[in-house]
Enzyme design. Structure first.
Site, PDB file in Angstrom:
ATOM      1  NE  ARG A   1      -3.580  -1.611   2.830  1.00 13.54           N
ATOM      2  CZ  ARG A   1      -3.602  -2.637   3.796  1.00 13.54           C
ATOM      3  NH1 ARG A   1      -2.557  -2.060   4.764  1.00 13.54           N
ATOM      4  NH2 ARG A   1      -3.990  -3.374   4.040  1.00 13.54           N
TER       5      ARG A   1
ATOM      6  NE  ARG B   1       9.312 -25.693   4.781  1.00 13.78           N
ATOM      7  CZ  ARG B   1      10.483 -25.889   5.301  1.00 13.78           C
ATOM      8  NH1 ARG B   1      10.883 -27.050   4.908  1.00 13.78           N
ATOM      9  NH2 ARG B   1      11.415 -25.293   5.947  1.00 13.78           N
TER      10      ARG B   1
ATOM     11  NE  ARG C   1       3.775 -17.022  11.762  1.00 13.71           N
ATOM     12  CZ  ARG C   1       2.810 -17.069  10.961  1.00 13.71           C
ATOM     13  NH1 ARG C   1       2.312 -16.002  10.083  1.00 13.71           N
ATOM     14  NH2 ARG C   1       2.346 -18.333  10.633  1.00 13.71           N
TER      15      ARG C   1
ATOM     16  CD  GLU D   1       4.320 -19.928  13.171  1.00 14.23           C
ATOM     17  OE1 GLU D   1       3.661 -19.341  13.917  1.00 14.23           O
ATOM     18  OE2 GLU D   1       4.307 -20.208  11.995  1.00 14.23           O
TER      19      GLU D   1
ATOM     20  CE1 TYR E   1      -1.042 -20.093   3.652  1.00 23.59           C
ATOM     21  CE2 TYR E   1       0.489 -19.631   1.816  1.00 23.59           C
ATOM     22  CZ  TYR E   1      -0.001 -19.495   3.024  1.00 23.59           C
ATOM     23  OH  TYR E   1       0.970 -18.592   4.080  1.00 23.59           O
TER      24      TYR E   1
ATOM     25  CG  ASP F   1      -6.132 -17.361   4.991  1.00 22.10           C
ATOM     26  OD1 ASP F   1      -5.212 -17.829   5.687  1.00 22.10           O
ATOM     27  OD2 ASP F   1      -6.011 -16.467   4.243  1.00 22.10           O
TER      28      ASP F   1
END
Ligand code: FAD
Ligand code: UDP
Length: 366
Positions: free
Chosen positions: A174, A247, A278, A298, A346, A348
């Site tokens: 953005r 993964r 993270r 993680e 993948y 959400d």
């Protein structure tokens, strides 16, 4: 005799079971884990809802899906604004004017656009063919080197040149000072944790935990008229066309004797050296005021049998394999496949709910 045996008590299985029950069907839900919820499961520690399988922020543009999940829980106003820590330097994510300002000292959008354009030209990227080229084309080489390359190669265990560009397209770029990680209209964290959502969906439905479908496949299959399968599709077909790659992740969670460890729910470590991608500080998802805090590091790793499959690797090789399994799946009349593992996508959470509701519509059309 059940109408449906549902393999997997994750979001897909729970939505399907709930909807089938509403239509008067008898369901048995099984899961090999010792809890319901699949990867959205949250568990309370020190009064804090801990996201056991990684940070989960609900977001969607679809009002129907937003209204749907709000039937099962109230959501708070959490807005995901992760930080990137590159060797001790802190940058805002997703890539926006705050990031560009900190990195280059620019103030105006046009200045940032010019720098990105120059870097893209210098790198010679015209038509991006992989994640590296796509990233450079979107944000230039400085950001690619500091905030993308290290993180991506740790996360996926491959060169960014060998990864599909759609992975990086998940992140907004953005030219405004807006740190919201998502562009979606609706976003939040369920008050009381995700566990409560799944519990509400499965209320009054037979659930058996610690049961692996493959350990008693025949007996379980004959206990119902149809099977809804949300596990690994290649395993369902005994890997006859090959093993789909994933993964995996290792989560290291600790309680810390401080009320605020990192000042933000999600901090990404984008250099190649730090072994984790993270650190999640769970209390900040719910604006917690507890005296202690719980944090999770993680660590990404290659999946092998025995580990949890988290991220499907949708490269050419695996996409060829999944195509063949899909062809078999399409021919089944008494087995329905759905969710992240059976679709090898993948997805959400909102996409899994969307897929489950479409499946329900097709199943109960008549
Ligand atoms: P799962 O949750 O994987 O459920 C499948 C269930 O089936 C599991 O409980 C498993 O134990 C069970 N099962 C599998 N095989 C068998 C078997 N043989 N026998 C019995 N049971 C079996 N989405 C978002 O929208 N926002 C986020 O911020 C977000 N963050 C994420 C972070 C991480 C680290 C990960 C890995 C995913 C994230 N997601 C996020 C995606 C989200 O987790 C998924 O979309 C969703 O949980 C998928 O639901 P599912 O039912 O398809 O699969
Ligand atoms: N990514 C990155 N740097 C970051 C965050 C993300 O390079 O600080 C890239 C990385 O390739 C990652 C992808 O963007 O796999 C998608 O990020 P997202 O946060 O959506 O990943 P998820 O939450 O699904 O793990």
């Amino acid at each position: 005799m059940y109408d449906y045996l549902i393999v997997g008590a994750g979001l897909f299985g729970a939505v399907f079971a709930y909807e089938a029950k509403q239509r008067g069907k008898r369901c048995l839900v099984i899961d090999k884990r010792d809890h319901i919820g699949g990867n959205v499961y949250t568990e309370e520690m020190e009064g804090i809802n801990v996201h056991k399988y990684g940070a989960h922020i609900f977001h969607t543009n679809n009002k129907k899906i937003w209204d749907y999940v709000n039937r099962f829980a109230d959501f708070n106003r959490y807005t995901n604004s992760p930080l990137a820590n590159y060797q001790g330097e802190i940058y805002n994510l997703p890539f926006n004017m705050n990031t560009f300002q900190k990195l280059w000292g620019v103030v105006k959008p046009d200045e940032a656009k010019q720098i990105i354009e120059n870097q893209k030209k210098a790198a010679g990227v015209t038509e991006p063919r992989n994640l590296e080229e796509q990233a450079i084309s979107l944000v230039g080489t400085d950001i690619y080197e500091k905030l993308i390359k290290g993180y991506t190669e740790k996360q996926w265990g491959r060169s960014a040149k060998d990864l599909p560009s759609f992975i990086i397209n998940r992140l907004p770029v953005r030219f405004t000072y807006d740190n919201n990680y998502f562009n979606d209209r609706y976003q939040g964290i369920p008050i009381g944790g995700y566990h409560a959502i799944i519990q509400n969906m499965l209320d009054g439905i037979d659930v058996r935990l610690n049961i692996d479908f493959f350990e008693d496949r025949e007996q379980l299959t004959t206990s119902a008229k149809k099977v809804v399968f949300t596990g690994m599709i290649d395993q369902y077909y005994e890997f006859k066309y090959g093993v789909l790659e994933y993964r995996s992740l290792k989560f290291e969670t600790k309680v810390m004797d401080t009320d605020n460890y990192q000042g933000n729910a999600v901090v990404n470590f984008t250099d190649a050296k730090t072994p984790y991608t993270r650190i999640i500080e769970h209390k900040h998802f719910e604006f917690g005021t507890q005296t202690k805090t719980v944090v999770t590091e993680e660590y990404p790793m290659e999946w092998k049998p025995g580990l949890e499959p988290y991220y499907p690797i949708n490269d050419d090789k695996n996409n060829q394999i999944i195509k063949k399994y899909k062809e078999l799946a399409d021919k089944e009349s008494n087995v329905i496949f759905g969710g992240r593992l059976a679709s090898y996508k993948y997805y959400d959470m909102h996409q899994v709910i969307g897929e489950a509701l479409t499946t329900v519509q097709n199943e109960f059309r008549s």
